[in-house]
Write a protein that holds these residues in place. Structure first.
Motif, PDB file in Angstrom:
ATOM      1  N   CYS A 401       0.837  -1.194   0.000  1.00  0.00           N
ATOM      2  CA  CYS A 401       0.000   0.000   0.000  1.00  0.00           C
ATOM      3  C   CYS A 401       0.877   1.251   0.000  1.00  0.00           C
ATOM      4  CB  CYS A 401      -0.883   0.029   1.244  1.00  0.00           C
ATOM      5  SG  CYS A 401      -2.253  -1.126   1.185  1.00  0.00           S
ATOM      6  N   GLU A 402       0.438   2.219  -0.770  1.00  0.00           N
ATOM      7  CA  GLU A 402       1.078   3.524  -0.703  1.00  0.00           C
ATOM      8  C   GLU A 402       0.648   4.206   0.596  1.00  0.00           C
ATOM      9  OE1 GLU A 402       3.301   4.625  -2.838  1.00  0.00           O
ATOM     10  OE2 GLU A 402       3.112   2.718  -3.937  1.00  0.00           O
ATOM     11  N   PRO A 403       1.427   5.168   1.076  1.00  0.00           N
ATOM     12  CA  PRO A 403       1.043   5.875   2.310  1.00  0.00           C
ATOM     13  C   PRO A 403      -0.377   6.431   2.217  1.00  0.00           C
ATOM     14  CG  PRO A 403       3.292   6.455   1.707  1.00  0.00           C
ATOM     15  CD  PRO A 403       2.744   5.636   0.567  1.00  0.00           C
ATOM     16  N   ASN A 404      -1.194   6.097   3.208  1.00  0.00           N
ATOM     17  CA  ASN A 404      -2.577   6.566   3.324  1.00  0.00           C
ATOM     18  C   ASN A 404      -3.494   6.087   2.197  1.00  0.00           C
ATOM     19  OD1 ASN A 404      -2.160   8.068   5.770  1.00  0.00           O
ATOM     20  ND2 ASN A 404      -1.053   9.575   4.519  1.00  0.00           N
ATOM     21  N   GLU A 405      -3.036   5.092   1.435  1.00  0.00           N
ATOM     22  CA  GLU A 405      -3.906   4.498   0.405  1.00  0.00           C
ATOM     23  C   GLU A 405      -5.045   3.739   1.079  1.00  0.00           C
ATOM     24  OE1 GLU A 405      -3.714   0.966  -3.009  1.00  0.00           O
ATOM     25  OE2 GLU A 405      -1.865   1.691  -2.086  1.00  0.00           O
ATOM     26  N   ALA A 406      -6.212   3.730   0.453  1.00  0.00           N
ATOM     27  CA  ALA A 406      -7.357   2.995   1.005  1.00  0.00           C
ATOM     28  C   ALA A 406      -6.972   1.537   1.240  1.00  0.00           C
ATOM     29  CB  ALA A 406      -8.543   3.088   0.062  1.00  0.00           C
ATOM     30  N   LEU A 407      -7.353   1.016   2.402  1.00  0.00           N
ATOM     31  CA  LEU A 407      -6.976  -0.337   2.793  1.00  0.00           C
ATOM     32  C   LEU A 407      -7.650  -1.373   1.907  1.00  0.00           C
ATOM     33  CD1 LEU A 407      -5.422  -2.030   4.899  1.00  0.00           C
ATOM     34  CD2 LEU A 407      -7.485  -2.018   6.287  1.00  0.00           C
ATOM     35  N   ARG A 408      -6.885  -2.376   1.521  1.00  0.00           N
ATOM     36  CA  ARG A 408      -7.417  -3.492   0.747  1.00  0.00           C
ATOM     37  C   ARG A 408      -7.593  -4.706   1.653  1.00  0.00           C
ATOM     38  NH1 ARG A 408      -3.111  -1.942  -2.432  1.00  0.00           N
ATOM     39  NH2 ARG A 408      -2.072  -3.931  -2.017  1.00  0.00           N
ATOM     40  N   VAL A 409      -8.571  -5.545   1.314  1.00  0.00           N
ATOM     41  CA  VAL A 409      -8.882  -6.702   2.154  1.00  0.00           C
ATOM     42  C   VAL A 409      -7.703  -7.669   2.221  1.00  0.00           C
ATOM     43  CG1 VAL A 409     -10.371  -8.733   2.366  1.00  0.00           C
ATOM     44  CG2 VAL A 409     -11.371  -6.516   1.808  1.00  0.00           C
ATOM     45  N   ASN A 410      -6.999  -7.867   1.107  1.00  0.00           N
ATOM     46  CA  ASN A 410      -5.885  -8.817   1.145  1.00  0.00           C
ATOM     47  C   ASN A 410      -4.760  -8.331   2.055  1.00  0.00           C
ATOM     48  OD1 ASN A 410      -4.818  -6.828  -0.542  1.00  0.00           O
ATOM     49  ND2 ASN A 410      -4.816  -8.112  -2.380  1.00  0.00           N
ATOM     50  N   VAL A 411      -4.606  -7.036   2.174  1.00  0.00           N
ATOM     51  CA  VAL A 411      -3.618  -6.487   3.109  1.00  0.00           C
ATOM     52  C   VAL A 411      -4.078  -6.701   4.547  1.00  0.00           C
ATOM     53  CG1 VAL A 411      -2.471  -4.364   3.889  1.00  0.00           C
ATOM     54  CG2 VAL A 411      -2.768  -4.796   1.439  1.00  0.00           C
ATOM     55  N   LEU A 412      -5.373  -6.513   4.792  1.00  0.00           N
ATOM     56  CA  LEU A 412      -5.921  -6.762   6.127  1.00  0.00           C
ATOM     57  C   LEU A 412      -5.590  -8.171   6.586  1.00  0.00           C
ATOM     58  CD1 LEU A 412      -7.841  -6.403   8.590  1.00  0.00           C
ATOM     59  CD2 LEU A 412      -9.727  -7.036   7.051  1.00  0.00           C
ATOM     60  N   PHE A 413      -5.847  -9.166   5.737  1.00  0.00           N
ATOM     61  CA  PHE A 413      -5.642 -10.553   6.160  1.00  0.00           C
ATOM     62  C   PHE A 413      -4.163 -10.927   6.228  1.00  0.00           C
ATOM     63  CE2 PHE A 413     -10.145 -10.714   5.560  1.00  0.00           C
ATOM     64  CZ  PHE A 413     -10.557 -11.634   6.515  1.00  0.00           C
ATOM     65  N   TRP A 434     -15.250 -16.250   4.675  1.00  0.00           N
ATOM     66  CA  TRP A 434     -15.015 -17.669   4.413  1.00  0.00           C
ATOM     67  C   TRP A 434     -13.754 -17.859   3.583  1.00  0.00           C
ATOM     68  CZ3 TRP A 434     -20.137 -20.306   2.365  1.00  0.00           C
ATOM     69  CH2 TRP A 434     -20.980 -20.588   3.441  1.00  0.00           C
ATOM     70  N   PHE A 435     -13.649 -17.104   2.528  1.00  0.00           N
ATOM     71  CA  PHE A 435     -12.580 -17.306   1.542  1.00  0.00           C
ATOM     72  C   PHE A 435     -11.259 -16.710   2.025  1.00  0.00           C
ATOM     73  CE2 PHE A 435     -16.703 -17.229  -0.448  1.00  0.00           C
ATOM     74  CZ  PHE A 435     -16.700 -18.402  -1.185  1.00  0.00           C
ATOM     75  N   ASN A 436     -11.331 -15.522   2.615  1.00  0.00           N
ATOM     76  CA  ASN A 436     -10.102 -14.909   3.110  1.00  0.00           C
ATOM     77  C   ASN A 436      -9.523 -15.682   4.287  1.00  0.00           C
ATOM     78  OD1 ASN A 436      -9.731 -12.479   1.424  1.00  0.00           O
ATOM     79  ND2 ASN A 436     -11.737 -11.915   2.222  1.00  0.00           N
ATOM     80  N   CYS A 437     -10.378 -16.172   5.177  1.00  0.00           N
ATOM     81  CA  CYS A 437      -9.881 -16.926   6.328  1.00  0.00           C
ATOM     82  C   CYS A 437      -9.376 -18.304   5.922  1.00  0.00           C
ATOM     83  CB  CYS A 437     -10.962 -17.048   7.397  1.00  0.00           C
ATOM     84  SG  CYS A 437     -11.324 -15.506   8.263  1.00  0.00           S
ATOM     85  N   GLN A 438      -9.912 -18.868   4.844  1.00  0.00           N
ATOM     86  CA  GLN A 438      -9.388 -20.162   4.371  1.00  0.00           C
ATOM     87  C   GLN A 438      -7.914 -20.053   4.016  1.00  0.00           C
ATOM     88  OE1 GLN A 438     -10.359 -23.372   3.889  1.00  0.00           O
ATOM     89  NE2 GLN A 438     -12.315 -23.020   4.908  1.00  0.00           N
ATOM     90  N   LYS A 439      -7.485 -18.875   3.601  1.00  0.00           N
ATOM     91  CA  LYS A 439      -6.091 -18.704   3.175  1.00  0.00           C
ATOM     92  C   LYS A 439      -5.139 -18.464   4.333  1.00  0.00           C
ATOM     93  CE  LYS A 439      -7.585 -15.706  -0.005  1.00  0.00           C
ATOM     94  NZ  LYS A 439      -7.606 -14.735  -1.131  1.00  0.00           N
ATOM     95  N   LEU A 440      -5.680 -18.308   5.550  1.00  0.00           N
ATOM     96  CA  LEU A 440      -4.812 -18.153   6.716  1.00  0.00           C
ATOM     97  C   LEU A 440      -4.122 -19.484   7.011  1.00  0.00           C
ATOM     98  CD1 LEU A 440      -7.204 -16.141   9.064  1.00  0.00           C
ATOM     99  CD2 LEU A 440      -5.236 -15.230   7.784  1.00  0.00           C
ATOM    100  N   LYS A 441      -2.864 -19.414   7.338  1.00  0.00           N
ATOM    101  CA  LYS A 441      -2.102 -20.603   7.726  1.00  0.00           C
ATOM    102  C   LYS A 441      -2.186 -20.722   9.238  1.00  0.00           C
ATOM    103  CE  LYS A 441       0.964 -23.924   6.743  1.00  0.00           C
ATOM    104  NZ  LYS A 441       0.674 -25.065   5.858  1.00  0.00           N
ATOM    105  N   LEU A 442      -2.819 -21.781   9.729  1.00  0.00           N
ATOM    106  CA  LEU A 442      -3.063 -21.912  11.158  1.00  0.00           C
ATOM    107  C   LEU A 442      -1.862 -22.536  11.863  1.00  0.00           C
ATOM    108  CD1 LEU A 442      -6.737 -23.285  11.171  1.00  0.00           C
ATOM    109  CD2 LEU A 442      -5.968 -20.903  11.233  1.00  0.00           C
ATOM    110  N   ASP A 581     -16.428  -3.229  -3.711  1.00  0.00           N
ATOM    111  CA  ASP A 581     -16.084  -4.254  -4.693  1.00  0.00           C
ATOM    112  C   ASP A 581     -14.773  -4.965  -4.386  1.00  0.00           C
ATOM    113  OD1 ASP A 581     -18.359  -3.744  -6.257  1.00  0.00           O
ATOM    114  OD2 ASP A 581     -17.356  -2.073  -7.265  1.00  0.00           O
ATOM    115  N   ASP A 582     -14.218  -4.723  -3.190  1.00  0.00           N
ATOM    116  CA  ASP A 582     -12.948  -5.355  -2.822  1.00  0.00           C
ATOM    117  C   ASP A 582     -13.245  -6.734  -2.247  1.00  0.00           C
ATOM    118  OD1 ASP A 582     -10.462  -6.072  -1.999  1.00  0.00           O
ATOM    119  OD2 ASP A 582     -10.128  -4.359  -0.667  1.00  0.00           O
ATOM    120  N   THR A 583     -13.162  -7.746  -3.088  1.00  0.00           N
ATOM    121  CA  THR A 583     -13.454  -9.118  -2.666  1.00  0.00           C
ATOM    122  C   THR A 583     -12.292 -10.027  -3.054  1.00  0.00           C
ATOM    123  OG1 THR A 583     -14.498  -9.752  -4.750  1.00  0.00           O
ATOM    124  CG2 THR A 583     -15.909  -8.743  -3.081  1.00  0.00           C
ATOM    125  N   SER A 584     -12.291 -11.202  -2.461  1.00  0.00           N
ATOM    126  CA  SER A 584     -11.291 -12.200  -2.843  1.00  0.00           C
ATOM    127  C   SER A 584     -11.608 -12.734  -4.239  1.00  0.00           C
ATOM    128  CB  SER A 584     -11.300 -13.358  -1.837  1.00  0.00           C
ATOM    129  OG  SER A 584     -12.556 -14.015  -1.860  1.00  0.00           O
TER     130      SER A 584
END
Length: 605
Positions: A401-413, A434-442, A581-584
């Motif tokens: 992300c650029e400084p102060n750029e709007a946060l993206r969901v993939n960056v959040l996760f 469902w989809f974003n959490c599936q990609k988390l490595k537990l 519209d920011d989806t996985s």
């Protein structure tokens, strides 16, 4: 051999293996009698059911008071070791019992007649779909009113009190209507033991005038349950293993896939035993995430058809034999029935049955027994795993992300991933989480829960409450969409009353994003709330609560540092504002395929 259930002391610690303490691999083990001195003057129905709940491992009952259950609640409160957690509504009480049962192995809730029972019904249906033993207790009409022509409040205006019970018949494995003290002991004990044996919810209605009355059947301390475990048919087990070994040893590149029914079958340890022995690539179906150890050396990710972990579907679907352990193939898990699997290549292992290809079926065989026996006979074969390594390319990282750029969901996760440890648990709400959490490595020991089979939006708020209450030593990280949160937001209040320190990431993208990707329309846009303001108002200066809004990565980093540092003993509510519209990419693919499945034309008549 007999196995006893539950323990009064064991459930004070989630490290215990007694019922109610380990959700997936826990072996049903000994229950001890209540440590509380028994007083025959307290030989009442209400105290009996309270003691039974403590014995099986329940230390928290989620409730909503109503005039038909008030006396019963008095008895539950009077029982040492039992805490009555008042919820804001019955639906959330049921979701909380669901979440509690996932962590402890059994949960309980108590509501009033019909208006409470029908309100909690949706949550009980979800628990039924996920094979969770939840004891649903309803305060019923005065026993003198049964068999009369009287019309009572909290009914639909007919002199028929069976409506509620009939509604519960299809979503519970046993229904007990207790309106007579003579058979109350038998009905209550049968209901509770059936829930444990079948791993399904049960319904118990108790007439409002009976719970506080002493009766000779309750004159002694209840004897702990001793439930004889199911046993495999020995000859059938040997034949099934022999057939499976022959089937798998002919294969060049077999694979092993874990499914959600492993929890119900208590077969997670046996699954790992087979994974260690066979050398196959190991994958998990999406609803089995958290049941298959992701630190296993042969783990290749989530198998979810077209939206699988990278390179996982290619290995599974190109295999010449696959062992599916406890699968559920519904329209969601099959991505609109689009899996590229062939029945003749599959061994399907269910909790009490094994089906091999298009050939033989073997019944009366326990999943864990079959997996353990197969592990001792199967030939080690790592061909498919070597193929996986040849084609595997490591995951890329989200664009910085650029400084102060709007946060993206993939960056959040990406940042949520860094928060995970063996002392945390993830609750994923129905939707893009469902989809974003599936990609988390537990990491090892990290809990993970979501409700894929039933998929009821709003489930996660109550489930977070229940799970956190069951396992207070773990910090729950809940990922909840704004639309889902609007359904069940009230019980953030109960989390605060209970002193919980969960971290809630409220993902504010302005609507029902998962529905948008299936079929868009104006009904998928919701009224925006000031979510942090709402939670602050709920807190109202009582309880430890910290809220913040984040709009960019810098805000997020600061919020996470605060939540895991200075505010680690607080309930932390982080509202994450992202583009609608920011989806996985997985949701985009899955949504289009489910939409196609939903939109199939009728078959010719």
């Amino acid at each position: 051999m007999e196995t006893k259930i539950g323990s009064l002391n064991s459930c004070n610690s989630a490290s215990s293996n007694d019922v109610g303490c380990l959700p997936s691999n826990g072996v049903v083990s000994s229950i001890k009698p209540s440590a509380v001195a028994f007083n025959s003057a307290e030989a009442t129905l209400g105290r009996h059911i309270a003691r039974r709940l403590v014995q099986i491992g329940v230390s928290d009952v989620f409730s909503v008071p109503g005039d038909f259950n008030l006396t019963l609640l008095d008895d539950l409160i009077a029982e040492p070791g039992l805490n009555v957690v008042g919820c804001c509504n019955e639906l959330n009480a049921g979701y909380a019992a669901d979440g509690y049962a996932r962590a402890r192995g059994v949960g309980a809730c108590a509501v009033t007649f019909t208006v409470g029972g029908l309100s909690i019904l949706n949550a009980i249906a979800g628990a039924y779909s996920e094979n969770l033993p939840v004891i649903c207790i309803v305060g019923g009409p005065n026993s003198n009113d049964y068999g009369t022509n009287r019309i009572l409040h909290h009914t639909i205006g007919l002199p028929d009190f069976s409506q509620e019970m009939r509604c519960f018949q299809t979503v519970t494995c046993y229904q007990a209507v207790v309106n007579n003290l003579e058979d109350a002991h038998e009905l209550i004990d049968t209901a509770i033991s059936t829930a444990l044996k079948e791993s399904k919810p049960v319904y118990i209605s108790i007439s409002c005038n009976l719970s506080a009355i002493p009766h000779p059947t309750f004159s002694r301390e209840p004897v702990p349950f001793s439930l004889t475990p199911k046993l495999s048919n020995k000859m059938g087990l040997e034949a099934a293993v022999e057939a499976a070994v022959e089937f798998l040893n002919k294969a060049v590149k077999p694979v092993l896939v874990g499914g959600p029914k492993m929890r119900f079958a208590k077969a997670c340890d046996a699954f790992v035993e087979l994974a260690d022995a066979c050398g196959y690539p190991v994958a998990a179906m999406p609803s089995a995430k958290g049941l298959v150890p992701e630190n296993h050396p042969h783990f290749i990710g989530t198998y979810w058809g077209a939206v699988s972990t990278a390179f996982c579907a290619e290995i599974v679907e190109s295999a010449d034999a696959y062992v599916f352990v406890g699968p559920i193939f519904n329209d969601y898990s099959s991505v609109g029935y689009s899996l590229l699997l062939k029945k003749e290549k599959a061994i399907i292992v269910q909790p009490d049955r094994v089906v091999i290809g298009n050939g033989p079926t073997f019944g009366c065989i326990l999943m864990k027994d079959f997996l353990t026996a197969l592990a001792k006979r199967v030939t080690h074969n790592k061909t498919a795993y070597e193929n996986y390594h040849r084609i595997y390319v490591g995951n890329g990282h989200p664009l910085k992300c650029e400084p102060n750029e709007a946060l993206r969901v993939n960056v959040l996760f990406q940042h949520i991933q860094k928060m995970l440890s063996g002392e945390t648990a993830v609750i994923a709400e129905t939707g893009d989480s469902w989809f974003n959490c599936q990609k988390l490595k537990l990491p090892a020991g990290c809990g993970y829960e979501f409700q894929m089979q039933y998929g009821s939006i709003g489930w996660s708020v109550g489930a977070t409450l229940g799970y956190a209450q069951a396992v207070p030593e773990k910090r729950v990280i809940a990922c909840i969409g704004d639309g889902s949160f609007q359904v069940t937001a009230q019980d953030v209040s109960t989390m605060l009353r209970c002193g919980q320190n969960s971290i809630i990431f409220l993902i504010n993208n302005g609507g029902y994003t998962i529905e948008v990707e299936i079929h868009d329309g104006p009904y998928n846009v919701i009224k925006n709330w000031n979510y942090t303001g709402l939670v602050d108002a709920i807190c109202n200066g009582e309880g430890k609560c910290w809220t913040t809004k984040v709009r960019c990565e810098e805000d997020l980093i600061e919020a996470i540092d605060m939540a895991t540092g200075e505010k680690q003993d607080c309930l932390c509510f982080i509202e994450v504002i992202v583009h609608k519209d920011d989806t996985s990419k997985e949701l985009l693919e899955w949504g289009s395929r489910v939409s196609t499945a939903n939109g199939r034309s009728p078959n010719p008549q």
